[in-house]
Design a protein around this motif. Structure first.
Motif, PDB file in Angstrom:
ATOM      1  N   GLU A   1      42.029 -30.522   4.516  1.00 25.25           N
ATOM      2  CA  GLU A   1      41.786 -29.234   5.170  1.00 25.25           C
ATOM      3  C   GLU A   1      43.095 -28.473   5.376  1.00 25.25           C
TER       4      GLU A   1
ATOM      5  N   ARG B   1      36.576 -30.752   8.001  1.00 27.04           N
ATOM      6  CA  ARG B   1      37.208 -31.206   9.237  1.00 27.04           C
ATOM      7  C   ARG B   1      37.305 -32.720   9.332  1.00 27.04           C
TER       8      ARG B   1
ATOM      9  N   ASP C   1      35.765 -25.086   6.730  1.00 29.20           N
ATOM     10  CA  ASP C   1      35.389 -25.769   7.969  1.00 29.20           C
ATOM     11  C   ASP C   1      34.653 -27.076   7.692  1.00 29.20           C
TER      12      ASP C   1
ATOM     13  N   ARG D   1      46.299 -22.562  11.779  1.00 31.43           N
ATOM     14  CA  ARG D   1      45.339 -23.671  11.839  1.00 31.43           C
ATOM     15  C   ARG D   1      45.837 -24.850  11.001  1.00 31.43           C
TER      16      ARG D   1
END
Length: 226
Positions: free
Chosen positions: A97, A91, A88, A123
């Protein structure tokens, strides 16, 4: 007319049209070659930097598996869980990512952790869709992995639909004979087989074989399809 630079240049061009045309073409060719070489070098450098960044993250991920905190028998699953949380922090660098989430999702799939695999791959796909709205080869490859995960979860129709979209995208971005394209076609054949469409599966497999025979050095690919 006054004998200035423009006058002399115009006179030279009129008298030496063929030579000037050849000179301009040569200059354009050299300029184009320099630009192409520069762009290629920049792309190679960017790929190298991304690979270095991914390696650094994965190394730090493994280093974070502190036996003092997790116990001496730290499992790959525990390391992945830790990495899934730490990613995370990337980002602000969506390309990196997406790549790392893809690696984590694929590794979860290899461990049979389908729900965690699905989450990370979805994601990664969402990020890549924002980065390349028109589609890309990396996006299609990640979609292929998601389809395999969904197959393992028994969601065969959803997996087949994703594979069809991935194939249309990768055929356009990588070409019909690219190894990545043939890999997606192999997965589509498997999908049709799981759905009971044996005729459709055979058609796809023969299509893959026809392309693979154009590249006889790819022994493993040929064996897999056969």
């Amino acid at each position: 007319r006054r004998e200035g630079v423009a006058y002399r240049m115009g006179k030279l061009v009129r008298r030496r049209k063929a030579e000037m045309a050849a000179g301009v073409l040569t200059l354009l060719s050299l300029t184009g070659g320099i630009i192409a070489t520069t762009l290629q070098a920049r792309r190679a450098q960017a790929e190298s930097e991304r690979a270095t960044q991914i390696n650094s993250f994965l190394i730090s991920m493994l280093g974070s598996a502190d036996p003092g905190a997790m116990g001496k028998d730290v499992t790959v699953r525990q390391v992945l869980d830790s990495a899934a949380v730490r990613v995370d922090s990337l980002r602000s660098r969506p390309e990196l990512e997406a790549q790392i989430r893809g690696v984590i999702g694929e590794t979860y799939a290899g461990l049979g952790e389908n729900e965690q695999s699905r989450e990370q791959l979805e994601r990664a796909i969402a990020i890549r869709r924002k980065l390349t709205p028109g589609g890309s080869t990396p996006l299609a490859n990640t979609m292929g992995w998601l389809a395999l995960t969904l197959q393992s979860m028994g969601r065969l129709e959803a997996a087949d639909s994703i594979l069809r979209d991935a194939y249309a995208m990768i055929e356009r971005t990588a070409g019909p004979e690219a190894p990545e394209t043939l890999s997606i076609l192999d997965d589509m054949a498997q999908s049709r087989q799981k759905l009971g469409d044996f005729s459709g599966a055979e058609t796809l497999q023969r299509q893959v074989l026809a392309y693979r025979r154009l590249h006889p050095a790819d022994h493993l690919g040929m064996i897999y399809t056969l």
